[in-house]
Design a protein around this motif. Structure first.
Motif, short mmCIF file in Angstrom:
data_model
loop_
_atom_site.label_atom_id
_atom_site.label_comp_id
_atom_site.label_asym_id
_atom_site.label_seq_id
_atom_site.Cartn_x
_atom_site.Cartn_y
_atom_site.Cartn_z
N MET A 1 -9.64 -12.01 -8.79
CA MET A 1 -9.02 -10.68 -8.83
C MET A 1 -8.44 -10.76 -10.58
O MET A 1 -8.72 -11.75 -11.07
CB MET A 1 -7.98 -10.60 -8.43
CG MET A 1 -6.76 -9.60 -9.00
SD MET A 1 -5.72 -9.25 -7.87
CE MET A 1 -4.36 -10.96 -8.13
N CYS A 3 -6.61 -9.88 -13.07
CA CYS A 3 -4.66 -8.76 -13.83
C CYS A 3 -4.79 -9.26 -15.10
O CYS A 3 -3.60 -8.35 -15.95
CB CYS A 3 -4.02 -9.75 -13.17
SG CYS A 3 -3.93 -8.51 -11.41
N TRP A 43 3.00 -0.20 -12.47
CA TRP A 43 3.15 -1.52 -11.31
C TRP A 43 4.06 -1.19 -10.22
O TRP A 43 3.69 -1.09 -8.94
CB TRP A 43 2.90 -2.66 -11.67
CG TRP A 43 3.32 -3.67 -10.51
CD1 TRP A 43 4.45 -4.62 -10.87
CD2 TRP A 43 2.67 -4.55 -10.07
NE1 TRP A 43 4.50 -5.26 -10.35
CE2 TRP A 43 3.04 -5.46 -9.40
CE3 TRP A 43 1.71 -3.44 -9.52
CZ2 TRP A 43 3.02 -6.06 -8.71
CZ3 TRP A 43 0.53 -4.54 -9.02
CH2 TRP A 43 1.19 -5.32 -7.81
N ILE A 46 2.86 1.62 -7.67
CA ILE A 46 1.42 0.72 -7.21
C ILE A 46 2.12 -0.04 -5.99
O ILE A 46 1.52 -0.41 -4.68
CB ILE A 46 0.14 -0.30 -7.90
CG1 ILE A 46 -0.55 0.67 -8.64
CG2 ILE A 46 -0.29 -1.39 -7.16
CD1 ILE A 46 -1.35 0.27 -10.17
N ARG A 47 2.65 -0.77 -6.29
CA ARG A 47 3.52 -2.20 -5.56
C ARG A 47 4.58 -1.28 -4.39
O ARG A 47 4.27 -1.46 -3.36
CB ARG A 47 4.62 -3.08 -5.77
CG ARG A 47 5.42 -4.09 -5.76
CD ARG A 47 6.33 -4.59 -6.64
NE ARG A 47 7.71 -3.56 -6.68
CZ ARG A 47 7.87 -3.46 -5.91
NH1 ARG A 47 7.92 -3.54 -4.88
NH2 ARG A 47 9.71 -2.74 -6.34
N LEU A 50 1.58 -0.14 -2.21
CA LEU A 50 0.96 -1.85 -1.40
C LEU A 50 2.17 -1.64 -0.06
O LEU A 50 1.57 -1.70 1.14
CB LEU A 50 0.56 -1.93 -1.83
CG LEU A 50 -0.96 -1.86 -3.33
CD1 LEU A 50 -0.84 -3.34 -4.08
CD2 LEU A 50 -1.56 -1.94 -2.31
N ASP A 51 3.45 -2.06 -0.12
CA ASP A 51 4.00 -1.95 0.62
C ASP A 51 3.90 -1.13 1.87
O ASP A 51 4.27 -1.36 3.11
CB ASP A 51 5.92 -2.26 0.21
CG ASP A 51 5.50 -3.77 -1.12
OD1 ASP A 51 4.99 -4.13 -1.31
OD2 ASP A 51 6.76 -4.05 -1.61
N SER A 56 -1.97 -5.86 0.13
CA SER A 56 -1.17 -6.51 -1.28
C SER A 56 -2.67 -6.61 -2.10
O SER A 56 -4.06 -5.75 -1.95
CB SER A 56 -1.44 -7.77 -0.66
OG SER A 56 -3.32 -8.52 -0.40
N LEU A 57 -1.87 -6.81 -3.55
CA LEU A 57 -3.10 -5.97 -5.07
C LEU A 57 -4.27 -7.51 -4.21
O LEU A 57 -5.60 -6.93 -4.79
CB LEU A 57 -1.82 -6.20 -6.29
CG LEU A 57 -3.23 -6.62 -7.07
CD1 LEU A 57 -3.45 -4.68 -7.64
CD2 LEU A 57 -2.06 -7.22 -8.22
N ILE A 60 -7.09 -5.46 -1.88
CA ILE A 60 -7.42 -4.35 -2.41
C ILE A 60 -8.56 -4.39 -4.32
O ILE A 60 -9.72 -4.40 -3.18
CB ILE A 60 -6.56 -3.18 -3.06
CG1 ILE A 60 -5.60 -2.93 -1.99
CG2 ILE A 60 -7.53 -1.78 -3.49
CD1 ILE A 60 -6.30 -2.42 -1.06
N ALA A 61 -7.75 -5.79 -4.57
CA ALA A 61 -8.82 -6.39 -5.80
C ALA A 61 -9.95 -7.15 -5.05
O ALA A 61 -11.24 -6.12 -5.79
CB ALA A 61 -8.10 -7.03 -6.50
N SER A 67 -13.26 1.57 -9.63
CA SER A 67 -12.54 2.15 -10.64
C SER A 67 -12.22 2.82 -11.94
O SER A 67 -11.33 3.67 -12.18
CB SER A 67 -11.81 0.28 -11.04
OG SER A 67 -12.59 0.01 -12.12
#
Length: 70
Positions: A1, A3, A43, A46-47, A50-51, A56-57, A60-61, A67
């Motif tokens: 990942m 980030c 973020w 996104i968070r 996802l929750d 989880s990031l 997905i990553a 992208s």
């Protein structure tokens, strides 16, 4: 990942959003600059999603995929 790696994107926003964003940066000193404010907002979006989906990031990553970046 990956980030830490940053990619430049262009986004059009309503003038009213920009005025408030600038106030958050310049007057209220909530963020050091516009970019950091936008990264933080993105973020949080996104968070939250996802929750909501129980993901989880990292998951997905690791899936990879398009992208929009080549």
């Amino acid at each position: 990942m990956d980030c830490a790696r940053m990619v430049l994107i262009s986004v059009k926003v309503p003038v009213a959003y920009l005025r408030v964003l600038d106030k958050m940066v310049k007057e209220w000193k909530m963020f050091p600059n516009r970019s950091e404010a936008i990264r933080t907002a993105l973020w949080e979006l996104i968070r939250r999603e996802l929750d909501r989906r129980g993901l989880s990031l990292i998951t997905i990553a690791e899936e990879g995929g398009k992208s929009g970046e080549e």
